[in-house]
Scaffold this motif. Sequence first.
Motif, PDB file in Angstrom:
ATOM      1  N   PRO A  40       6.116 -30.927  18.981  1.00 28.26           N
ATOM      2  CA  PRO A  40       5.727 -31.413  17.649  1.00 28.26           C
ATOM      3  C   PRO A  40       5.923 -32.910  17.447  1.00 28.26           C
ATOM      4  CG  PRO A  40       7.668 -30.012  17.499  1.00 28.26           C
ATOM      5  CD  PRO A  40       7.157 -29.914  18.910  1.00 28.26           C
ATOM      6  N   LEU A  72       3.175 -27.840  10.582  1.00 27.81           N
ATOM      7  CA  LEU A  72       4.147 -27.134  11.413  1.00 27.81           C
ATOM      8  C   LEU A  72       5.478 -26.985  10.694  1.00 27.81           C
ATOM      9  CD1 LEU A  72       3.891 -28.324  15.118  1.00 27.81           C
ATOM     10  CD2 LEU A  72       3.285 -26.137  14.142  1.00 27.81           C
ATOM     11  N   TYR A  95      11.373 -26.618  13.005  1.00 21.54           N
ATOM     12  CA  TYR A  95      10.048 -27.064  13.458  1.00 21.54           C
ATOM     13  C   TYR A  95      10.076 -27.695  14.836  1.00 21.54           C
ATOM     14  CZ  TYR A  95      10.518 -32.108  12.834  1.00 21.54           C
ATOM     15  OH  TYR A  95      10.860 -33.415  12.974  1.00 21.54           O
ATOM     16  N   LEU A 116       8.942 -25.465  17.609  1.00 16.78           N
ATOM     17  CA  LEU A 116       7.552 -25.017  17.666  1.00 16.78           C
ATOM     18  C   LEU A 116       6.771 -25.820  18.691  1.00 16.78           C
ATOM     19  CD1 LEU A 116       6.706 -24.408  13.908  1.00 16.78           C
ATOM     20  CD2 LEU A 116       7.532 -22.790  15.607  1.00 16.78           C
ATOM     21  N   VAL A 131       2.519 -26.419  20.153  1.00 13.29           N
ATOM     22  CA  VAL A 131       1.093 -26.223  19.894  1.00 13.29           C
ATOM     23  C   VAL A 131       0.408 -25.987  21.238  1.00 13.29           C
ATOM     24  CG1 VAL A 131      -1.008 -27.283  19.007  1.00 13.29           C
ATOM     25  CG2 VAL A 131       1.174 -27.674  17.843  1.00 13.29           C
ATOM     26  N   ILE A 165       0.133 -21.516  17.861  1.00 12.03           N
ATOM     27  CA  ILE A 165       1.469 -21.988  17.512  1.00 12.03           C
ATOM     28  C   ILE A 165       2.446 -21.026  18.170  1.00 12.03           C
ATOM     29  CG2 ILE A 165       3.116 -22.494  15.676  1.00 12.03           C
ATOM     30  CD1 ILE A 165       0.636 -24.302  15.651  1.00 12.03           C
TER      31      ILE A 165
END
Length: 119
Positions: A45, A56, A67, A70, A72, A113
């Motif tokens: 991120p 996000l 976050y 996370l 992508v 995600i």
Amino acid sequence: MSRLERYQSRAQAALNRNADLLYRHTLTFRLGPHEWPLRCSVRDPQRLRPDTLGQLQALAGSRGLVYTDLRVISHHPADTVPIPGATCAWDDGTLEVLEWSQASDFTGTRVGIAVLRRP
């Protein structure tokens, strides 16, 4: 062939031509007896645009996640995406798919995600 179909065809051809650069990883996601080999890129991120980062952060907050955990995922257009809950080994942890965007009407690809869970 319509104008849109010609553009779609050209976009997909460009993605396929540049697949080695765009989708640097080949991961195998698993859920129960099912497997999905996926050519993809996985982004942290901190490397995202501010508007995407904000989305996000909101998603992480709604799911009780941090976050920064996370990731992508962008996938090769010819590959089938794994369903949410599927996991694979990644960066000394486990990458778990949370959700996928709607497929692009232009490229046919979706954005995923995932959460990186470390022991």
